[in-house]
Write a protein that holds these residues in place. Structure first.
Motif, PDB file in Angstrom:
ATOM      1  N   ALA A  42     -30.596   8.541  69.740  1.00 37.20           N
ATOM      2  CA  ALA A  42     -31.992   8.856  68.958  1.00 37.20           C
ATOM      3  C   ALA A  42     -32.692   8.855  70.232  1.00 37.20           C
ATOM      4  O   ALA A  42     -33.770   9.565  70.415  1.00 37.20           O
ATOM      5  CB  ALA A  42     -32.504   7.797  68.236  1.00 37.20           C
ATOM      6  N   ASP A  43     -32.633   8.169  71.427  1.00 44.72           N
ATOM      7  CA  ASP A  43     -33.442   8.039  72.609  1.00 44.72           C
ATOM      8  C   ASP A  43     -33.277   8.980  73.382  1.00 44.72           C
ATOM      9  O   ASP A  43     -34.160   9.212  74.389  1.00 44.72           O
ATOM     10  CB  ASP A  43     -33.516   6.807  73.218  1.00 44.72           C
ATOM     11  N   HIS A  44     -32.105   9.814  73.604  1.00 44.81           N
ATOM     12  CA  HIS A  44     -31.761  11.058  74.515  1.00 44.81           C
ATOM     13  C   HIS A  44     -31.330  12.274  74.161  1.00 44.81           C
ATOM     14  O   HIS A  44     -30.425  12.869  74.383  1.00 44.81           O
ATOM     15  CB  HIS A  44     -30.871  10.062  75.431  1.00 44.81           C
ATOM     16  N   PRO A  45     -32.286  12.761  73.360  1.00 46.02           N
ATOM     17  CA  PRO A  45     -31.908  14.006  72.812  1.00 46.02           C
ATOM     18  C   PRO A  45     -31.927  15.091  73.901  1.00 46.02           C
ATOM     19  O   PRO A  45     -31.118  16.083  74.007  1.00 46.02           O
ATOM     20  CB  PRO A  45     -33.083  14.384  71.758  1.00 46.02           C
ATOM     21  N   ARG A  46     -32.647  15.090  75.046  1.00 44.19           N
ATOM     22  CA  ARG A  46     -32.699  15.991  76.110  1.00 44.19           C
ATOM     23  C   ARG A  46     -31.376  15.851  76.907  1.00 44.19           C
ATOM     24  O   ARG A  46     -30.760  16.827  77.411  1.00 44.19           O
ATOM     25  CB  ARG A  46     -33.871  16.052  76.889  1.00 44.19           C
ATOM     26  N   CYS A  47     -30.988  14.555  77.220  1.00 46.45           N
ATOM     27  CA  CYS A  47     -29.865  14.477  77.969  1.00 46.45           C
ATOM     28  C   CYS A  47     -28.562  14.850  77.253  1.00 46.45           C
ATOM     29  O   CYS A  47     -27.656  15.319  77.796  1.00 46.45           O
ATOM     30  CB  CYS A  47     -29.666  12.754  78.141  1.00 46.45           C
ATOM     31  N   ALA A  48     -28.708  14.697  75.852  1.00 47.11           N
ATOM     32  CA  ALA A  48     -27.441  15.119  74.951  1.00 47.11           C
ATOM     33  C   ALA A  48     -27.513  16.686  75.118  1.00 47.11           C
ATOM     34  O   ALA A  48     -26.329  17.361  75.085  1.00 47.11           O
ATOM     35  CB  ALA A  48     -27.857  14.604  73.550  1.00 47.11           C
ATOM     36  N   ALA A  49     -28.537  17.385  75.065  1.00 48.10           N
ATOM     37  CA  ALA A  49     -28.688  18.761  75.328  1.00 48.10           C
ATOM     38  C   ALA A  49     -27.832  19.281  76.389  1.00 48.10           C
ATOM     39  O   ALA A  49     -27.366  20.178  76.721  1.00 48.10           O
ATOM     40  CB  ALA A  49     -29.834  19.351  74.816  1.00 48.10           C
ATOM     41  N   LEU A  50     -28.472  18.284  77.715  1.00 50.86           N
ATOM     42  CA  LEU A  50     -27.815  19.071  78.979  1.00 50.86           C
ATOM     43  C   LEU A  50     -26.347  18.769  78.901  1.00 50.86           C
ATOM     44  O   LEU A  50     -25.654  19.563  79.692  1.00 50.86           O
ATOM     45  CB  LEU A  50     -28.653  18.205  80.017  1.00 50.86           C
ATOM     46  N   PRO A  75     -23.635  11.017  79.324  1.00 51.78           N
ATOM     47  CA  PRO A  75     -24.015  10.245  80.477  1.00 51.78           C
ATOM     48  C   PRO A  75     -25.716  10.662  80.379  1.00 51.78           C
ATOM     49  O   PRO A  75     -26.042  11.821  80.007  1.00 51.78           O
ATOM     50  CB  PRO A  75     -23.394  10.810  81.829  1.00 51.78           C
ATOM     51  N   VAL A  76     -26.557   9.613  80.813  1.00 50.99           N
ATOM     52  CA  VAL A  76     -27.923  10.136  81.039  1.00 50.99           C
ATOM     53  C   VAL A  76     -28.022  11.004  82.472  1.00 50.99           C
ATOM     54  O   VAL A  76     -27.343  11.160  83.146  1.00 50.99           O
ATOM     55  CB  VAL A  76     -28.697   8.814  81.368  1.00 50.99           C
ATOM     56  N   HIS A  77     -28.966  12.129  82.207  1.00 49.90           N
ATOM     57  CA  HIS A  77     -29.085  12.885  83.282  1.00 49.90           C
ATOM     58  C   HIS A  77     -30.464  12.562  84.069  1.00 49.90           C
ATOM     59  O   HIS A  77     -31.518  12.259  83.396  1.00 49.90           O
ATOM     60  CB  HIS A  77     -29.232  14.607  82.639  1.00 49.90           C
ATOM     61  N   VAL A  78     -30.315  12.412  85.283  1.00 52.97           N
ATOM     62  CA  VAL A  78     -31.408  12.139  85.988  1.00 52.97           C
ATOM     63  C   VAL A  78     -32.394  13.058  86.542  1.00 52.97           C
ATOM     64  O   VAL A  78     -31.939  14.026  86.865  1.00 52.97           O
ATOM     65  CB  VAL A  78     -30.882  11.207  87.536  1.00 52.97           C
ATOM     66  N   SER A  82     -36.229   7.231  92.485  1.00 57.56           N
ATOM     67  CA  SER A  82     -37.280   6.659  93.664  1.00 57.56           C
ATOM     68  C   SER A  82     -36.974   5.003  93.798  1.00 57.56           C
ATOM     69  O   SER A  82     -37.290   4.422  92.805  1.00 57.56           O
ATOM     70  CB  SER A  82     -38.595   7.145  93.665  1.00 57.56           C
ATOM     71  N   GLY A  83     -36.962   4.568  95.093  1.00 53.90           N
ATOM     72  CA  GLY A  83     -36.670   3.218  95.097  1.00 53.90           C
ATOM     73  C   GLY A  83     -35.632   2.588  94.270  1.00 53.90           C
ATOM     74  O   GLY A  83     -34.479   2.982  94.517  1.00 53.90           O
ATOM     75  N   ALA A  84     -36.027   1.843  93.475  1.00 52.27           N
ATOM     76  CA  ALA A  84     -34.724   1.086  92.840  1.00 52.27           C
ATOM     77  C   ALA A  84     -34.927   1.370  91.303  1.00 52.27           C
ATOM     78  O   ALA A  84     -34.291   0.824  90.272  1.00 52.27           O
ATOM     79  CB  ALA A  84     -34.824  -0.559  92.948  1.00 52.27           C
ATOM     80  N   HIS A  85     -35.528   2.504  91.001  1.00 53.55           N
ATOM     81  CA  HIS A  85     -35.728   3.047  89.600  1.00 53.55           C
ATOM     82  C   HIS A  85     -35.314   4.705  89.619  1.00 53.55           C
ATOM     83  O   HIS A  85     -35.397   5.211  90.430  1.00 53.55           O
ATOM     84  CB  HIS A  85     -37.222   2.849  89.386  1.00 53.55           C
ATOM     85  N   PHE A  86     -35.032   4.830  88.533  1.00 54.32           N
ATOM     86  CA  PHE A  86     -34.886   6.326  88.014  1.00 54.32           C
ATOM     87  C   PHE A  86     -35.512   6.646  86.705  1.00 54.32           C
ATOM     88  O   PHE A  86     -35.635   5.909  85.823  1.00 54.32           O
ATOM     89  CB  PHE A  86     -33.333   6.952  88.027  1.00 54.32           C
ATOM     90  N   VAL A  87     -35.841   8.162  86.415  1.00 54.10           N
ATOM     91  CA  VAL A  87     -36.319   8.894  85.235  1.00 54.10           C
ATOM     92  C   VAL A  87     -35.315   9.503  84.876  1.00 54.10           C
ATOM     93  O   VAL A  87     -34.925  10.521  85.614  1.00 54.10           O
ATOM     94  CB  VAL A  87     -37.772   9.335  85.536  1.00 54.10           C
ATOM     95  N   CYS A  88     -34.796   9.418  83.754  1.00 52.62           N
ATOM     96  CA  CYS A  88     -33.736  10.363  82.755  1.00 52.62           C
ATOM     97  C   CYS A  88     -34.501  11.635  82.378  1.00 52.62           C
ATOM     98  O   CYS A  88     -35.711  11.727  82.378  1.00 52.62           O
ATOM     99  CB  CYS A  88     -32.937   9.694  81.725  1.00 52.62           C
TER     100      CYS A  88
END
Length: 476
Positions: A42-50, A75-78, A82-88
């Protein structure tokens, strides 16, 4: 990469009414995992599409097959890191405690490395010729590794630790005129053929579970011994046929397995006594400090490998040798044939990699940075341990410098087979997915966290909260 055993397949998880050795009921785990799968989708529809788009032209829908093993079905797509974080791709910001499984231990895109790469890219990326950065990198690596009595002070650059390990195996065979290489059971040294071997229940050397296309039976090229077993390694070395012992100073591929007191000193004595070279792979154990375990523990190897960490995310690796070993190599390899012996590559030591490595070593992964990183790893381990104790889970926590992990056994293992026997794949998948749904990424296929110079206390606290929630879901 692991031997078939109940824990590795998830069969170690308990029944609906009785917990397994891990302290977890199967029914509770299955229900919790189902909830996390639904939340992830539910949280990752765009990652699922990719991921679906990727399946059209990539096996498993990913650029490298092992990426399919991430939990959640895809998998989540990045989008950016940056630094110690990433945005999917779905816009969620995550705390990254995986850090490219050490490749981004410097943090993602550290400023000094990015600036050095941008400047060098404008001046030229690769020429098959050295730049001024090469000598600086070799000097810095010499400062970090080895002892005053036996420094590792002669360095060559590669693109991966696999390359570096493979080259040292060739050199070891060449100068010793011996064939077999000794490795630790359940080891990992990249994709070096000789290291894809394990011991079967009868103690015979066999291909590691999942090995693909082994060129020859591994018993032809490899001796395998359990980590911390000095009697076993002495028996192998006493044959007088082993060219080199290749090992991580603390095992990391099967979880963290620390050496017994005195193990490395005894191993060094045995290798010298039997004329066998000692090669220490610090690719992952660089977490122990600026010079890895070699410097932290005063080890005296004949050669050291250091991999992906040193380039700040740009492909770069190196291997160092003592002057004594280097003299043997140089004296036995004619200049006319130095390019055709199976050592090197046209991109090895390229200008871009060396610029990145110089900046990363001298400005990012500094001695002071490791002090702060280790403090955070201590805090992470303390947070996990407090949750484990509060819920009565029969698990333990192990730390090596700025890396730490928890595993599903009450006591730390002494060798790889013990570590493998304590694993539970289904439980591991749940814990990773549960953390990911709370925007925390752990190292894949381990319950392991790594700290970077960019990691902060809030990142550690985010994991502790997620882990506490997971433990409550599992045991109530």
């Amino acid at each position: 990469m692991r031997r078939a055993d109940p824990g590795a397949t998830g069969a170690g998880t308990g029944t609906a009414t009785e917990p397994a050795r891990t302290g977890v009921h199967a029914a509770r785990l299955a229900a919790a995992y189902a909830d996390e799968l639904a939340r992830f989708a539910a949280d990752h529809p765009r990652c699922a599409a990719l991921a679906e788009r990727g399946r059209a032209h990539m096996p498993y829908g990913v650029p490298m097959s092992w990426m399919a093993k991430w939990p959640g079905g895809f998998p989540v797509h990045v989008a950016e890191a940056s630094g110690a974080h990433f945005v999917c791709a779905d816009g969620h910001e995550h705390v990254d405690l995986c850090l490219g499984d050490t490749g981004a231990m410097s943090g993602h895109s550290p400023g000094p490395t990015v600036r050095a790469v941008a400047a060098q890219a404008a001046r030229g990326i690769t020429t098959m010729l050295p730049t001024a950065d090469a000598a600086v990198v070799a000097e810095e690596l010499t400062r970090r590794f080895g002892t005053a009595e036996r420094p590792v002070d002669q360095w060559q650059m590669t693109l991966t630790a696999t390359d570096a390990n493979r080259h040292l195996v060739r050199y070891a065979r060449h100068v010793t005129r011996r064939q077999p290489v000794a490795v630790m059971d359940f080891c990992y040294h990249g994709t070096v053929d000789e290291t894809f071997a394990t011991l079967d229940p009868d103690g015979r050397v066999v291909p590691r579970r999942g090995t693909i296309g082994a060129p020859v039976p591994p018993a032809t090229t490899t001796a395998v011994v359990p980590f911390n077993d000095l009697d076993a390694i002495e028996r192998e070395l006493a044959t007088g046929t082993v060219a080199a012992v290749l090992l991580e100073p603390a095992m990391t591929n099967i979880g963290i397995v620390l050496p017994d007191p005195g193990y490395h000193e005894a191993l060094r004595d045995l290798t010298r006594r039997h004329g066998t070279l000692l090669v220490v792979d610090e690719t992952h154990t660089l977490c122990a400090g600026p010079g890895g375990c070699t410097a932290a523990w005063g080890l005296e190897p004949d050669a050291v490998v250091v991999g992906k960490t040193i380039g700040g995310g740009v492909p770069s690796a190196a291997f160092g040798m003592t002057s004594q070993l280097t003299e043997r190599v140089v004296a036995s390899v004619g200049l006319e044939d130095v390019d055709v012996g199976g050592v090197g590559g046209t991109l090895a030591g390229n200008a871009l990699s060396l610029a990145a490595t110089r900046a990363t070593l001298t400005e990012v992964l500094t001695d002071d940075a490791f002090v702060a990183m280790e403090r955070l790893a201590v805090a992470w381990a303390d947070g996990v341990r407090s949750v484990v104790e509060r819920h009565g889970l029969p698990w333990h926590v192990t730390r090596l410098g700025c890396r730490a992990e928890y595993a599903f056994a009450p006591r730390a293992p002494r060798h790889g087979a013990e570590a493998a026997a304590s694993d539970d794949f289904a439980l591991q998948q749940y814990l990773h997915l549960q953390a990911l749904n709370r925007r925390v990424l752990l190292t894949p296929f381990h319950n392991m966290a790594l700290m970077s110079p960019a990691t902060v206390d809030a990142d550690v606290d985010a994991h502790t909260r997620a882990f506490a929630e997971a433990a409550a879901a599992l045991v109530g």
